[in-house]
Each structure stands twice: as C-alpha cells, then as structure tokens.
Motif scaffolding. Structure first.
Motif, PDB file in Angstrom:
ATOM      1  N   UNK A   1     -44.002 -14.769 -63.403  1.00  0.00           N
ATOM      2  CA  UNK A   1     -43.987 -13.329 -63.662  1.00  0.00           C
ATOM      3  C   UNK A   1     -44.354 -12.556 -62.400  1.00  0.00           C
ATOM      4  N   UNK A   2     -45.429 -12.962 -61.730  1.00  0.00           N
ATOM      5  CA  UNK A   2     -45.888 -12.204 -60.562  1.00  0.00           C
ATOM      6  C   UNK A   2     -44.968 -12.369 -59.358  1.00  0.00           C
ATOM      7  N   UNK A   3     -44.277 -13.498 -59.283  1.00  0.00           N
ATOM      8  CA  UNK A   3     -43.359 -13.710 -58.159  1.00  0.00           C
ATOM      9  C   UNK A   3     -42.009 -13.046 -58.367  1.00  0.00           C
ATOM     10  N   UNK A   4     -41.487 -13.094 -59.588  1.00  0.00           N
ATOM     11  CA  UNK A   4     -40.097 -12.682 -59.821  1.00  0.00           C
ATOM     12  C   UNK A   4     -39.946 -11.400 -60.632  1.00  0.00           C
ATOM     13  N   UNK A   5     -40.836 -11.178 -61.596  1.00  0.00           N
ATOM     14  CA  UNK A   5     -40.663 -10.042 -62.496  1.00  0.00           C
ATOM     15  C   UNK A   5     -41.410  -8.804 -62.009  1.00  0.00           C
TER      16      UNK A   5
ATOM     17  N   UNK B   1     -51.685  -0.049 -60.890  1.00  0.00           N
ATOM     18  CA  UNK B   1     -51.573   1.365 -60.519  1.00  0.00           C
ATOM     19  C   UNK B   1     -50.359   2.018 -61.170  1.00  0.00           C
ATOM     20  N   UNK B   2     -49.256   1.270 -61.265  1.00  0.00           N
ATOM     21  CA  UNK B   2     -48.060   1.805 -61.914  1.00  0.00           C
ATOM     22  C   UNK B   2     -48.319   2.083 -63.390  1.00  0.00           C
ATOM     23  N   UNK B   3     -48.963   1.150 -64.070  1.00  0.00           N
ATOM     24  CA  UNK B   3     -49.268   1.345 -65.488  1.00  0.00           C
ATOM     25  C   UNK B   3     -50.164   2.564 -65.685  1.00  0.00           C
ATOM     26  N   UNK B   4     -51.153   2.722 -64.819  1.00  0.00           N
ATOM     27  CA  UNK B   4     -52.050   3.867 -64.936  1.00  0.00           C
ATOM     28  C   UNK B   4     -51.317   5.174 -64.662  1.00  0.00           C
TER      29      UNK B   4
ATOM     30  N   UNK C   1     -39.856   0.998 -60.764  1.00  0.00           N
ATOM     31  CA  UNK C   1     -40.784   1.858 -61.510  1.00  0.00           C
ATOM     32  C   UNK C   1     -40.415   1.878 -62.990  1.00  0.00           C
ATOM     33  N   UNK C   2     -40.123   0.711 -63.515  1.00  0.00           N
ATOM     34  CA  UNK C   2     -39.642   0.553 -64.890  1.00  0.00           C
ATOM     35  C   UNK C   2     -40.696   1.036 -65.879  1.00  0.00           C
ATOM     36  N   UNK C   3     -40.335   1.931 -66.734  1.00  0.00           N
ATOM     37  CA  UNK C   3     -41.228   2.397 -67.794  1.00  0.00           C
ATOM     38  C   UNK C   3     -40.796   1.743 -69.100  1.00  0.00           C
TER      39      UNK C   3
END
Length: 277
Positions: free
Chosen positions: A93-97, A233-236, A105-107
C-alpha cells in the motif's frame, strides 16, 4: 504551548521506552492494541464517519487485533504467514497505492474503501511493531529512531534552508531541503548503527555491497516516512482539521505522532525477518 509540547514529549518517550523494554511481547501487543483503538477513532473522524459507524470501525479494529493476538506465540512472535501477509500488504500500500493517492489528491467517498484502508495501515503497523519488539526491543527502538531522526532533521533543515515546497497543496510547511536533510541524517544513522551494532547484518554479509544495501534500505524507509506524513496531511486537509485528535496536549492526536511510523514499520518488519541478523 512549547512547554506543553516538551512535557508531553518527555512523558510519551518515558512511557514508550518503559513499555518497550519492560513489557513481555504479549503485554506490549495488548498495550499497543489500545493505541490502535485510539488511532482508529481518529481515523474514523478524519474520514467523516457518523457516531455509530465510527464505533463499529473502532470495535472492528480491536476485534481483528485481539484475534491476531490470540495466535501470537510469546517465544516466537506471529506465525511467518501473518507477518508476511499483513506487513507485505501494508508495504505494498505505501509503495504503490499511497503515492498515487497523494499525487492525484484523491478524495475517497466510499466508506468501505476508507475502512479497509484504515484497518490495513493501522493493523500492519501494529503487527510489525509487536513482531519486531518480540525479536528485540532494541531493534524496535532502532527502527522507530529512523523516523524520529528523519523528522527532526527535516524540521531543522527545512527551517534553515527551506526554499522549494515539497507538496504545497497538501502540507505547505514541508520543503525539499528538509527532505534532503532527513536523507543525510538517516544515512549517517545507518552508518553509525553498523558501528554501534556490529552484529546487525548477518555474519559474512558485511561486504561493501551489503553495507550499501543496508544504507539504501534505511533511505527507502526514510522516503516512506515522508509518504506517511504527507498521507496523513492529505486526510486532514480534506477533512478541514489541523490535528487528527486532541488526546496529546500540544501534539494533537495519536495519528499525528505515528503517521510516518505507519508507513515505515511494516517494511521494517520484513527487513528484520529476512535481511538482518
């Protein structure tokens, strides 16, 4: 606020070190599972869950963890399949997704996708943390220190030399110069560890190529720590909040403190499992 941050940090460090070195692996697993429960509540809040879905997500997180803890062997840790499958999925997940998620910036609006993502990143972090502590508390501390050193170096180098923004729409305070400082600091740390812990690499694997591979691995973990920080940070930002929670005075929430560790610990567990002595 600065005094509050310092006091909270001292307490957190003292409690973490005491639990890390004094608790047996199963006790460490139980304590850190409680941390997962708090982080799960914050994750659900960042995802905009209503009250009952939030409670269900937290309960599900703890139930999954308790089920995994049941098969934990105090003298051996998780079965290899648990470490490989859970930490492998987290690492993927952390490497590819996550990088693609950040770049676009997928919401995400799907509650199911958000729940599955939260369970993956939180439980993979927890499984990794418990597995490494069972192997060696000092090794767990050394793995977490990569993140702490990277964060500290990035902060001071960014303050002193920062000019080019790393991700202005996600985290305006982060700079490329801070990232370079983090890489330099953790590379120095990787070299120092070879001197401080001469048995870190497997016997007979201290060739220049092996040492270079070790440094590259630490730098890769440093890069993932940046991804974890930016992802939080993106989620926040999408939620419109400054902190993930308020449980830690002066520091915000639990996720604010473990964001980079979420991305670093699963691959670190795989590294410990297959590459270190």
């Amino acid at each position: 606020m600065l005094k509050t941050r310092i006091f909270t940090a001292i307490v957190l460090i003292a409690v973490t070190l005491a639990a890390l070195f004094w608790l047996p692996p199963r006790g460490w697993g139980a304590v850190t599972l409680a941390v997962v429960g708090v982080a799960a509540h914050e994750w659900a809040d960042l995802c905009g869950y209503a009250k009952w879905p939030r409670l269900a997500f937290v309960a599900g997180s703890i139930a999954i963890g308790a089920d995994l803890l049941y098969v934990f062997a105090p003298g051996a840790g998780w079965p290899v399949a648990v470490t490989v499958d859970v930490c492998g999925a987290g690492t993927l997940f952390w490497l590819a997704v996550a990088p693609v998620w950040l770049a676009s910036a997928w919401r995400v609006e799907s509650k199911l996708v958000l729940a599955l993502t939260g369970w993956l990143v939180l439980l993979a972090w927890w499984v990794a943390l418990v597995q490494i502590q069972a192997r060696s508390p000092a090794l767990a501390l050394a793995a977490m220190a990569i993140v702490w050193i990277a964060d500290t170096a990035a902060y001071f180098c960014g303050r002193a030399f920062g000019r080019r923004k790393l991700a202005p729409t996600v985290s305006p305070g982060k700079t490329w110069e801070g990232v370079y400082g983090a890489f330099a600091a953790t590379a120095a740390y990787a070299l120092a560890m070879l001197w401080l812990a001469p048995d870190l690499l497997r016997a007979g694997e201290r060739s220049p190529i092996a040492i270079a591979g070790w440094i590259v691995a630490v730098l890769a973990l440093t890069a993932l720590s940046v991804v974890g920080d930016l992802f939080k940070s993106l989620l926040k930002r999408q939620r419109g909040v400054k902190d993930s929670g308020r449980i830690l005075p002066g520091h915000g929430g639990v996720i604010d403190r473990i964001d980079a560790l979420l991305a670093v610990m699963p691959p670190a567990a795989l590294l410990v499992q297959y590459a270190l002595h």
